[in-house]
Motif scaffolding. Structure first.
Motif, mmCIF file in Angstrom:
data_model
loop_
_atom_site.group_PDB
_atom_site.id
_atom_site.type_symbol
_atom_site.label_atom_id
_atom_site.label_comp_id
_atom_site.label_asym_id
_atom_site.label_seq_id
_atom_site.Cartn_x
_atom_site.Cartn_y
_atom_site.Cartn_z
ATOM 1 N N UNK A 154 0.841 -1.206 0.000
ATOM 2 C CA UNK A 154 0.000 0.000 0.000
ATOM 3 C C UNK A 154 0.875 1.254 0.000
ATOM 4 N N UNK A 155 1.968 1.230 0.758
ATOM 5 C CA UNK A 155 2.873 2.386 0.801
ATOM 6 C C UNK A 155 3.501 2.621 -0.570
ATOM 7 N N UNK A 156 3.892 1.550 -1.225
ATOM 8 C CA UNK A 156 4.491 1.649 -2.554
ATOM 9 C C UNK A 156 3.485 2.231 -3.551
ATOM 10 N N UNK A 157 2.284 1.690 -3.550
ATOM 11 C CA UNK A 157 1.243 2.076 -4.509
ATOM 12 C C UNK A 157 0.664 3.461 -4.226
ATOM 13 N N UNK A 158 0.393 3.758 -2.954
ATOM 14 C CA UNK A 158 -0.342 4.987 -2.595
ATOM 15 C C UNK A 158 0.560 6.175 -2.262
ATOM 16 N N UNK A 165 3.820 15.886 -3.628
ATOM 17 C CA UNK A 165 5.143 15.619 -4.164
ATOM 18 C C UNK A 165 6.128 16.775 -3.949
ATOM 19 N N UNK A 166 5.631 17.928 -3.526
ATOM 20 C CA UNK A 166 6.499 19.089 -3.325
ATOM 21 C C UNK A 166 7.359 18.955 -2.068
ATOM 22 N N UNK A 167 6.930 18.122 -1.134
ATOM 23 C CA UNK A 167 7.648 17.958 0.131
ATOM 24 C C UNK A 167 8.286 16.584 0.219
ATOM 25 N N UNK A 168 9.320 16.478 1.048
ATOM 26 C CA UNK A 168 9.968 15.198 1.283
ATOM 27 C C UNK A 168 9.076 14.247 2.042
ATOM 28 N N UNK A 169 9.451 12.980 2.016
ATOM 29 C CA UNK A 169 8.712 11.917 2.712
ATOM 30 C C UNK A 169 9.688 11.128 3.566
ATOM 31 N N UNK A 170 9.255 10.820 4.791
ATOM 32 C CA UNK A 170 9.949 9.840 5.634
ATOM 33 C C UNK A 170 8.941 8.719 5.840
ATOM 34 N N UNK A 171 9.230 7.554 5.289
ATOM 35 C CA UNK A 171 8.367 6.382 5.448
ATOM 36 C C UNK A 171 9.099 5.404 6.343
ATOM 37 N N UNK A 172 8.471 5.045 7.463
ATOM 38 C CA UNK A 172 9.149 4.139 8.394
ATOM 39 C C UNK A 172 8.256 2.977 8.781
ATOM 40 N N UNK A 173 8.875 1.809 8.863
ATOM 41 C CA UNK A 173 8.158 0.630 9.321
ATOM 42 C C UNK A 173 8.796 -0.630 8.775
ATOM 43 N N UNK A 220 10.827 -0.412 -3.398
ATOM 44 C CA UNK A 220 10.859 0.895 -2.717
ATOM 45 C C UNK A 220 12.266 1.501 -2.768
ATOM 46 N N UNK A 221 13.294 0.650 -2.800
ATOM 47 C CA UNK A 221 14.675 1.148 -2.842
ATOM 48 C C UNK A 221 14.914 1.986 -4.095
#
Length: 193
Positions: free
Chosen positions: A82-86, A117-125, A133-134
């Motif tokens: 879901x994180x990859x897709x959404x 998309x204008x801001x950075x993302x920190x995805x953790x888990x 995702x890499x």
């Protein structure tokens, strides 16, 4: 971000956050993506909050925990997908997107959250760092910590809600680590006591 603490965990978190922040600066992007993976209780959430609080790029980062996307206790792989897709794929294409929070009590999807998309993302888990995702992440982090420390922190944080699911979740983590080798995909490894 200097710590005067004599606490080994606090010191290791400070060093780890500084390493990740240095890697974000080196990317020289206005909207970098940081993916943080590690097993339950490793320290991913604390580390990600420290990075977000000291974000070195203009604008606040969008901090998203996979805990908010996993569809229940058997949902490690589904949450990562879901994180990859959404989140990650639309962000990489410069598209505004949304993801829905999983309500653990009601066991249904809840409110939607926008990702710009204008801001950075920190995805953790756990499950966040995969070969797919890499390719979309600017900074890839693996958090390593001994099992006894991880279990103590996870059960201290989530208590009886997590205790009956520890082994069930650990099997999904093991499957992810064996299949995806997130430690090998990482550009930064943070080791916590």
């Amino acid at each position: 971000m200097h710590s005067r603490s004599n606490d080994p965990l606090a010191q290791a978190l400070q060093r780890g956050a500084a390493s990740v922040i240095d890697a974000v600066v080196a990317v020289e992007a206005s909207n970098p993506v940081v993916v943080i993976d590690g097993r339950a209780g490793a320290g991913k959430t604390t580390l990600s909050r420290m990075i977000a609080a000291n974000w070195p790029v203009a604008g606040r980062p969008q901090l998203i925990a996979l805990d908010s996307l996993y569809p229940g206790w058997d949902g490690l792989d589904a949450g990562a997908e879901r994180a990859l897709h959404d989140i990650l794929r639309p962000h990489a294409r410069g598209l505004l997107s949304t993801w829905r929070r999983w309500d653990w009590e009601l066991e249904v999807e809840a409110e939607a959250h926008a990702v710009t998309p204008a801001l950075g993302v920190i995805l953790e888990g756990c499950g966040a760092l995969t070969p797919a995702s890499a390719r979309l992440a600017d900074v890839r982090v693996w958090v390593e910590s001994p099992m006894a420390s991880r279990k103590h922190r996870a059960l201290e944080r989530d208590g009886d809600g997590f205790r009956p699911h520890w082994e069930r979740w650990a099997k999904q983590e093991e499957r992810h680590i064996t299949r995806d080798a997130p430690q090998k995909l990482a550009t930064v490894t943070v080791t916590l006591p």
